[in-house]
Design an enzyme around this catalytic site. Structure first.
Site, mmCIF file in Angstrom:
data_model
loop_
_atom_site.group_PDB
_atom_site.id
_atom_site.type_symbol
_atom_site.label_atom_id
_atom_site.label_comp_id
_atom_site.label_asym_id
_atom_site.label_seq_id
_atom_site.Cartn_x
_atom_site.Cartn_y
_atom_site.Cartn_z
ATOM 1 N N SER A 17 0.805 -1.226 0.000
ATOM 2 C CA SER A 17 0.000 0.000 0.000
ATOM 3 C C SER A 17 0.838 1.276 0.000
ATOM 4 C CB SER A 17 -0.960 0.000 1.192
ATOM 5 O OG SER A 17 -1.911 -1.032 1.063
ATOM 6 N N LYS A 66 -9.268 -5.631 11.439
ATOM 7 C CA LYS A 66 -10.434 -5.160 10.677
ATOM 8 C C LYS A 66 -11.744 -5.207 11.459
ATOM 9 C CE LYS A 66 -8.705 -6.143 6.020
ATOM 10 N NZ LYS A 66 -9.016 -6.767 4.724
ATOM 11 N N GLY A 129 -15.486 -17.028 4.648
ATOM 12 C CA GLY A 129 -14.748 -16.232 5.622
ATOM 13 C C GLY A 129 -14.972 -14.739 5.432
ATOM 14 N N ALA A 131 -13.369 -12.400 3.661
ATOM 15 C CA ALA A 131 -13.331 -11.878 2.289
ATOM 16 C C ALA A 131 -14.621 -12.202 1.560
ATOM 17 C CB ALA A 131 -12.133 -12.450 1.538
ATOM 18 N N ARG A 152 -16.435 -25.646 2.730
ATOM 19 C CA ARG A 152 -16.114 -26.985 3.257
ATOM 20 C C ARG A 152 -17.079 -27.353 4.379
ATOM 21 N NH1 ARG A 152 -12.974 -28.421 7.379
ATOM 22 N NH2 ARG A 152 -12.238 -26.280 7.638
ATOM 23 N N THR A 153 -17.337 -26.406 5.281
ATOM 24 C CA THR A 153 -18.366 -26.603 6.311
ATOM 25 C C THR A 153 -19.599 -25.802 5.893
ATOM 26 O OG1 THR A 153 -17.352 -24.806 7.571
ATOM 27 C CG2 THR A 153 -16.777 -27.033 8.214
#
EC number: 1.1.1.25
Length: 277
Positions: A17, A66, A129, A131, A152-153
């Site tokens: 950045s 975040k 998740g 993102a 996956r879950t």
């Protein structure tokens, strides 16, 4: 007086950045500078107070702050609150205001390679998740109506969908089900870390039968071409790696801070050069 901007996180030494934003400031003849600040989790509150006291004009937030930063801000934009994470802070009228440009940046990157409006597309997100959450709510925010999530879950995908807007048609899928039905989607978005260097031989979804014109996007940019992107390219898909998302979210933050639109192509070329591309 020189305007100060920055990014906070831990680790932070790898961040691209500063290079990207400082080049944009120089290119636009702006008297501003962007710095990277290493901030430990236990020092986050004091760091935010210090940045505010220093009169910082704005800053980015990266891992692991975040979510935690939200309690230290004066205001949080509605989309960032819905996503549950902040990656961009604007210092305006004495207040620190939190936004999330990750998802919107991704949407802009996706729009840049799609010939048709995203609102007409049926989209599959792989992963559930942070993102994926940012991208999911940002796609819904611009009017995309068909967004499925494979994970996956499956319960984690269900939890993400449970907070969706009423006008979005979404299903939580197993990865096996997504693999079987991959030909039904116009856009497939890979949001997990599977396939990232050094584990480049892995993919969360075996690409077998895509419809013509499918876009496959992966938020990973190391390597530039993950296994899922390579497999998709062999099937004739349009592919996009994570560099575009990184650049567009950064450009959006820059625009929010300064009111100026940076040169996206210049930013992308610089980032690719820094990454050795």
């Amino acid at each position: 007086m020189k305007q100060l901007y920055g990014v906070i996180g831990n680790p932070i030494g790898h961040s691209l950045s500063p290079v990207m934003h400082n080049d944009a400031f120089e290119h636009l003849n702006m008297d501003a500078h962007y710095l990277a600040f290493l901030v430990e989790e236990e020092a986050l509150g004091e760091a935010v107070k210090g940045l505010k006291a220093l009169g910082i004009s704005g800053f980015n937030v990266t891992t692991p702050h975040k979510v935690a930063i939200m309690e230290y801000l004066d205001e949080i934009a509605p989309l960032a609150r819905q996503i549950g994470a902040v990656n961009t802070v604007v210092h305006r009228d004495g207040k620190l205001i939190g936004y999330n440009t990750d998802g919107i940046g991704f949407v802009r990157a996706l729009q840049s390679i799609s010939e048709d409006p995203l609102q007409e597309k049926r989209i599959l997100l792989i992963g559930a998740g942070g993102a994926s959450r940012a991208i999911y709510f940002s796609l819904a925010d611009v009017g995309v109506k068909e967004i499925d999530i494979a994970n996956r879950t499956r319960d984690k995908a269900k939890n993400l969908i449970s907070g969706c807007m009423e006008n979005v048609n979404s299903h939580a899928l197993s990865l096996e089900c997504a693999a079987e039905n991959q030909g039904e989607y116009d856009i497939i978005i890979q949001t997990t870390t599977i396939g990232m260097h050094p584990h480049v031989e892995y993919t969360p979804l075996e690409i077998r039968s895509l419809k013509q014109g499918t876009i496959v996007s992966d938020i990973i940019y190391n390597p530039f071409e993950t296994k899922i992107l390579g497999d998709a390219k062999e099937q004739g898909a349009i592919i996009q790696n994570g560099i575009d998302m990184f650049v567009y979210q950064g450009a959006l933050a820059f625009e929010m801070w300064t009111g100026c639109v940076p040169n996206i192509d210049r930013m992308k070329q610089l980032v690719m050069r820094e990454l050795g591309g």
